[in-house]
Design a protein around this motif. Structure first.
Motif, PDB file in Angstrom:
ATOM      1  N   GLN A   1     -30.682  10.121  -4.322  1.00 56.69           N
ATOM      2  CA  GLN A   1     -31.713  10.513  -5.288  1.00 56.69           C
ATOM      3  C   GLN A   1     -32.869  11.218  -4.575  1.00 56.69           C
ATOM      4  OE1 GLN A   1     -33.178  11.390  -8.280  1.00 56.69           O
ATOM      5  NE2 GLN A   1     -32.069   9.594  -9.035  1.00 56.69           N
TER       6      GLN A   1
ATOM      7  N   LEU B   1     -33.629   3.376  -9.628  1.00 56.81           N
ATOM      8  CA  LEU B   1     -33.207   4.779  -9.683  1.00 56.81           C
ATOM      9  C   LEU B   1     -33.389   5.506  -8.355  1.00 56.81           C
ATOM     10  CD1 LEU B   1     -32.135   7.017 -11.548  1.00 56.81           C
ATOM     11  CD2 LEU B   1     -34.463   7.453 -12.283  1.00 56.81           C
TER      12      LEU B   1
ATOM     13  N   HIS C   1     -29.071  -0.216  -3.454  1.00 58.28           N
ATOM     14  CA  HIS C   1     -28.889   0.157  -4.862  1.00 58.28           C
ATOM     15  C   HIS C   1     -27.792  -0.682  -5.516  1.00 58.28           C
ATOM     16  CE1 HIS C   1     -26.924   2.555  -8.084  1.00 58.28           C
ATOM     17  NE2 HIS C   1     -28.181   2.609  -8.507  1.00 58.28           N
TER      18      HIS C   1
ATOM     19  N   ARG D   1     -28.376  -3.109  -8.681  1.00 52.90           N
ATOM     20  CA  ARG D   1     -27.697  -2.720  -9.934  1.00 52.90           C
ATOM     21  C   ARG D   1     -26.757  -3.837 -10.398  1.00 52.90           C
ATOM     22  NH1 ARG D   1     -26.484   2.487 -12.999  1.00 52.90           N
ATOM     23  NH2 ARG D   1     -24.567   2.006 -14.034  1.00 52.90           N
TER      24      ARG D   1
ATOM     25  N   TYR E   1     -38.692   0.632 -15.753  1.00 57.30           N
ATOM     26  CA  TYR E   1     -37.846   0.367 -16.928  1.00 57.30           C
ATOM     27  C   TYR E   1     -38.548   0.816 -18.200  1.00 57.30           C
ATOM     28  CZ  TYR E   1     -33.595  -1.798 -15.345  1.00 57.30           C
ATOM     29  OH  TYR E   1     -32.357  -1.979 -14.810  1.00 57.30           O
TER      30      TYR E   1
ATOM     31  N   SER F   1     -37.552   8.551 -22.656  1.00 57.70           N
ATOM     32  CA  SER F   1     -36.365   9.367 -22.957  1.00 57.70           C
ATOM     33  C   SER F   1     -35.864   9.109 -24.373  1.00 57.70           C
ATOM     34  CB  SER F   1     -35.247   9.138 -21.936  1.00 57.70           C
ATOM     35  OG  SER F   1     -35.199   7.807 -21.558  1.00 57.70           O
TER      36      SER F   1
ATOM     37  N   ARG G   1     -30.812  15.782  -5.626  1.00 60.59           N
ATOM     38  CA  ARG G   1     -30.206  14.907  -4.636  1.00 60.59           C
ATOM     39  C   ARG G   1     -30.450  15.513  -3.261  1.00 60.59           C
ATOM     40  NH1 ARG G   1     -29.953  12.036  -8.707  1.00 60.59           N
ATOM     41  NH2 ARG G   1     -28.088  10.931  -9.446  1.00 60.59           N
TER      42      ARG G   1
ATOM     43  N   THR H   1     -26.027  14.174 -20.002  1.00 63.69           N
ATOM     44  CA  THR H   1     -27.400  13.761 -20.319  1.00 63.69           C
ATOM     45  C   THR H   1     -27.742  12.346 -19.864  1.00 63.69           C
ATOM     46  OG1 THR H   1     -27.730  15.358 -22.048  1.00 63.69           O
ATOM     47  CG2 THR H   1     -28.900  13.286 -22.344  1.00 63.69           C
TER      48      THR H   1
ATOM     49  N   HIS I   1     -25.779   6.415 -10.409  1.00 65.06           N
ATOM     50  CA  HIS I   1     -27.004   6.098 -11.159  1.00 65.06           C
ATOM     51  C   HIS I   1     -26.814   6.247 -12.673  1.00 65.06           C
ATOM     52  CE1 HIS I   1     -29.631   5.603  -7.693  1.00 65.06           C
ATOM     53  NE2 HIS I   1     -29.053   6.658  -7.143  1.00 65.06           N
TER      54      HIS I   1
ATOM     55  N   CYS J   1     -26.878   5.998 -16.424  1.00 65.53           N
ATOM     56  CA  CYS J   1     -27.893   5.287 -17.207  1.00 65.53           C
ATOM     57  C   CYS J   1     -27.377   3.937 -17.707  1.00 65.53           C
ATOM     58  CB  CYS J   1     -28.277   6.160 -18.398  1.00 65.53           C
ATOM     59  SG  CYS J   1     -29.443   5.372 -19.488  1.00 65.53           S
TER      60      CYS J   1
ATOM     61  N   ASP K   1     -28.682   3.272 -26.381  1.00 59.20           N
ATOM     62  CA  ASP K   1     -29.328   4.392 -27.058  1.00 59.20           C
ATOM     63  C   ASP K   1     -28.347   5.336 -27.750  1.00 59.20           C
ATOM     64  OD1 ASP K   1     -31.885   3.758 -26.646  1.00 59.20           O
ATOM     65  OD2 ASP K   1     -32.407   5.517 -25.462  1.00 59.20           O
TER      66      ASP K   1
HETATM   67  C1  HEM Z   1     -31.807   8.938 -24.737  1.00 59.54           C
HETATM   68  C2  HEM Z   1     -32.193   8.029 -23.875  1.00 59.54           C
HETATM   69  C3  HEM Z   1     -31.904   8.033 -22.400  1.00 59.54           C
HETATM   70  C4  HEM Z   1     -31.494   9.061 -21.590  1.00 59.54           C
HETATM   71  C5  HEM Z   1     -31.198  10.497 -21.971  1.00 59.54           C
HETATM   72  C6  HEM Z   1     -31.376   8.513 -20.249  1.00 59.54           C
HETATM   73  C7  HEM Z   1     -30.966   9.244 -19.139  1.00 59.54           C
HETATM   74  C8  HEM Z   1     -30.779   8.720 -17.879  1.00 59.54           C
HETATM   75  C9  HEM Z   1     -30.281   9.468 -16.732  1.00 59.54           C
HETATM   76  C10 HEM Z   1     -29.930  10.955 -16.718  1.00 59.54           C
HETATM   77  C11 HEM Z   1     -30.218   8.624 -15.677  1.00 59.54           C
HETATM   78  C12 HEM Z   1     -29.719   8.953 -14.266  1.00 59.54           C
HETATM   79  C13 HEM Z   1     -30.684   9.806 -13.481  1.00 59.54           C
HETATM   80  C14 HEM Z   1     -30.103  10.285 -12.188  1.00 59.54           C
HETATM   81  O1  HEM Z   1     -28.886  10.228 -11.949  1.00 59.54           O
HETATM   82  O2  HEM Z   1     -30.892  10.793 -11.365  1.00 59.54           O
HETATM   83  C15 HEM Z   1     -30.675   7.328 -16.154  1.00 59.54           C
HETATM   84  C16 HEM Z   1     -30.769   6.215 -15.374  1.00 59.54           C
HETATM   85  C17 HEM Z   1     -31.206   4.989 -15.836  1.00 59.54           C
HETATM   86  N1  HEM Z   1     -31.550   4.670 -17.136  1.00 59.54           N
HETATM   87 FE1  HEM Z   1     -31.539   5.882 -18.721  1.00 59.54          FE
HETATM   88  N2  HEM Z   1     -31.710   7.197 -20.280  1.00 59.54           N
HETATM   89  C18 HEM Z   1     -32.031   6.842 -21.572  1.00 59.54           C
HETATM   90  C19 HEM Z   1     -32.404   5.597 -22.040  1.00 59.54           C
HETATM   91  C20 HEM Z   1     -32.492   4.463 -21.277  1.00 59.54           C
HETATM   92  C21 HEM Z   1     -32.834   3.140 -21.777  1.00 59.54           C
HETATM   93  C22 HEM Z   1     -33.169   2.794 -23.229  1.00 59.54           C
HETATM   94  C23 HEM Z   1     -32.840   2.304 -20.695  1.00 59.54           C
HETATM   95  C24 HEM Z   1     -33.148   0.833 -20.596  1.00 59.54           C
HETATM   96  C25 HEM Z   1     -33.464   0.035 -21.584  1.00 59.54           C
HETATM   97  C26 HEM Z   1     -32.454   3.090 -19.526  1.00 59.54           C
HETATM   98  C27 HEM Z   1     -32.315   2.603 -18.259  1.00 59.54           C
HETATM   99  C28 HEM Z   1     -31.903   3.334 -17.167  1.00 59.54           C
HETATM  100  C29 HEM Z   1     -31.801   2.780 -15.834  1.00 59.54           C
HETATM  101  C30 HEM Z   1     -32.110   1.354 -15.418  1.00 59.54           C
HETATM  102  C31 HEM Z   1     -31.358   3.809 -14.995  1.00 59.54           C
HETATM  103  C32 HEM Z   1     -31.126   3.748 -13.491  1.00 59.54           C
HETATM  104  C33 HEM Z   1     -29.701   3.416 -13.146  1.00 59.54           C
HETATM  105  C34 HEM Z   1     -29.476   3.441 -11.655  1.00 59.54           C
HETATM  106  O3  HEM Z   1     -30.222   4.073 -10.911  1.00 59.54           O
HETATM  107  O4  HEM Z   1     -28.513   2.778 -11.221  1.00 59.54           O
HETATM  108  N3  HEM Z   1     -32.250   4.391 -19.927  1.00 59.54           N
HETATM  109  N4  HEM Z   1     -30.999   7.415 -17.493  1.00 59.54           N
END
Ligand code: HEM
Length: 398
Positions: A24, A39, A46, A50, A209, A216, A267, A324, A330, A332, A338
């Motif tokens: 990242q 993240l 990580h 996770r 968080y 988003s 990255r 998306t 990583h 989501c 969602d």
């Molecule tokens: C439309 C809504 C959402 C979108 C578009 C979205 C999008 C993303 C994306 C693109 C990543 C990865 C980023 C990367 O690879 O650099 C991510 C990671 C993450 N998202 Fe979401 N997200 C959304 C909603 C949520 C919600 C509601 C939660 C928690 C309640 C959440 C928790 C997380 C967490 C914890 C990570 C990190 C995972 C990791 O690093 O292992 N997201 N999200």
């Protein structure tokens, strides 16, 4: 000197997101709030974190949340806006999703007042501004100071009391396991020494968080409503199709494809390697993944790739929202919460999991949400990201 490479094709971006030797790099400028959060961790640190936090994000719990907890939160959130006959969609989206994200993160709101939610939202917006500092048009030093102040308020008002309540429950041998809150904070505290997190790290994790979930989700709701209103316009047949919740979910997925929460992922190489689309890269070289362009890749989505087309046939083995929600290390954790589960032939609309974004959009369409002709939406001037700053709507069916 490190070099920067750009990837634009869907397949190259997908492969880079899955590449465990790329780490990242998007939040290096936003360290003030993102340092050491899930993240931005890499490798063993990580996977360990996770593996603990993912325990909260299970499909059966999402279904329970969607069917039994969220309807009440949604009704409570909508009430004052419906009474007024109008809303700013961004404000409405934040109000609905800040509570949802706080539930999953483990941030208590003991007062349950509008003022308390408003304070939480102000703090979360500041964390988002801090996390996406790299795209900010504001003075960076000034912004960093504001984010530090917000973190201090968040810690005192929300994080520390939430930690104390959970520690007390966990320390009491009489506490039955079903009385423990089901959230990220509880599982982190249960893991104890397994995860090496001090008070400041815990505070940043909770702040992360809150902003990852609320920001988003709120943006996804606004983009979806916008695309749907443009698409349906004054076509009675299209409006009739929007009465079907399964079709609305399809529209939401199509809008998510066109509007990834983060238009880019960054990255950097951890060792010399070959990266498809970039060639040979060295340790420290940066790879910019243009997710906005990848999700509109003409080789995969055809000439109409830029068009909002809820009837499009997606390429095989691809999520309808494209990249998306990320993919690979990583991915989501909130994706199914969602986005729900894509509909399959034979899915029962009554029990189908639609996802929070679609549920919000379905509710807004039922209320006859339309643009306010006297007050058009405006873009967010504080960021170069393609987000709306204000999105006024009126309700025509209340
Ligand atoms: C439309 C809504 C959402 C979108 C578009 C979205 C999008 C993303 C994306 C693109 C990543 C990865 C980023 C990367 O690879 O650099 C991510 C990671 C993450 N998202 Fe979401 N997200 C959304 C909603 C949520 C919600 C509601 C939660 C928690 C309640 C959440 C928790 C997380 C967490 C914890 C990570 C990190 C995972 C990791 O690093 O292992 N997201 N999200």
């Amino acid at each position: 000197m490190s070099r920067t490479f750009e990837l634009e094709s869907f397949r190259d971006c997908e492969a880079a997101l899955r590449n465990i030797n790329l780490k990242q790099a998007l939040y290096d400028a936003g360290k003030v709030v993102m340092d050491g959060v899930l993240l931005t961790l890499h490798g063993a640190a990580h996977s360990e974190r996770r593996a603990v936090e993912v325990r909260v994000f299970r499909r059966n719990f999402f279904r329970h949340y969607e069917k039994t907890v969220f309807p009440a939160t949604l009704a409570e959130t909508l009430r004052p806006f419906v009474a007024a006959g109008r809303a700013d969609l961004i404000e409405l989206g934040y109000r609905a999703t800040a509570n949802l994200t706080a539930d999953f993160a483990g941030i208590d709101r003991p007062e349950r007042t509008v003022e308390e939610t408003e304070l939480l939202i102000r703090l979360v917006k500041k964390f988002s501004e801090g996390a996406t500092m790299v795209h900010s048009t504001r003075d960076k030093v000034e912004l960093e100071g504001e984010v530090l102040d917000a973190l201090a308020v968040f810690d005192k008002r929300f994080n520390q009391p939430s930690v104390a309540r959970r520690r007390e429950l966990l320390a009491d041998p009489q506490t039955p396991s079903e009385a423990l809150p089901r959230d990220v904070l509880t599982v982190i505290l249960q893991a104890g020494d397994e995860l090496d997190m001090d008070g400041a790290a815990l505070n940043r994790e909770m702040a992360f968080y809150m902003q990852a979930g609320a920001h988003s989700t709120a943006n996804a709701v606004v983009h979806s409503v916008h695309e749907i209103l443009l698409w349906a316009n004054d076509d009675a047949e299209r409006w009739a199709r929007l009465a079907d919740p399964v079709f609305v979910q399809r529209c939401v997925h199509e809008s998510l494809r066109l509007h990834p929460a983060s238009p880019q992922a960054w990255r950097s190489g951890t060792c010399p390697m070959h990266v498809a689309g970039a060639g040979e890269i060295a340790a420290g070289d940066k790879v910019v993944l243009d997710l906005f362009t990848a999700n509109r890749d003409r080789d995969l989505f055809g000439e109409g790739a830029d068009r909002f087309d809820p009837d499009r046939t997606m390429p095989a083995n691809m999520l309808p929202s494209g990249l998306t929600f990320g993919i690979g290390l990583h991915t989501c954790l909130g994706r199914e919460l969602d986005g729900g589960v894509p509909v399959k032939p034979g899915s029962d609309p009554a029990t189908h999991q639609y996802g929070i974004v679609a549920l919000l959009v379905i509710a807004l369409l039922e209320l006859g949400a339309r643009l306010n002709p006297a007050d058009p939406p405006t873009p967010d001037p504080k960021t170069s990201r393609p987000n709306w700053g204000r999105y006024p709507i009126i309700f025509t069916k209340v």
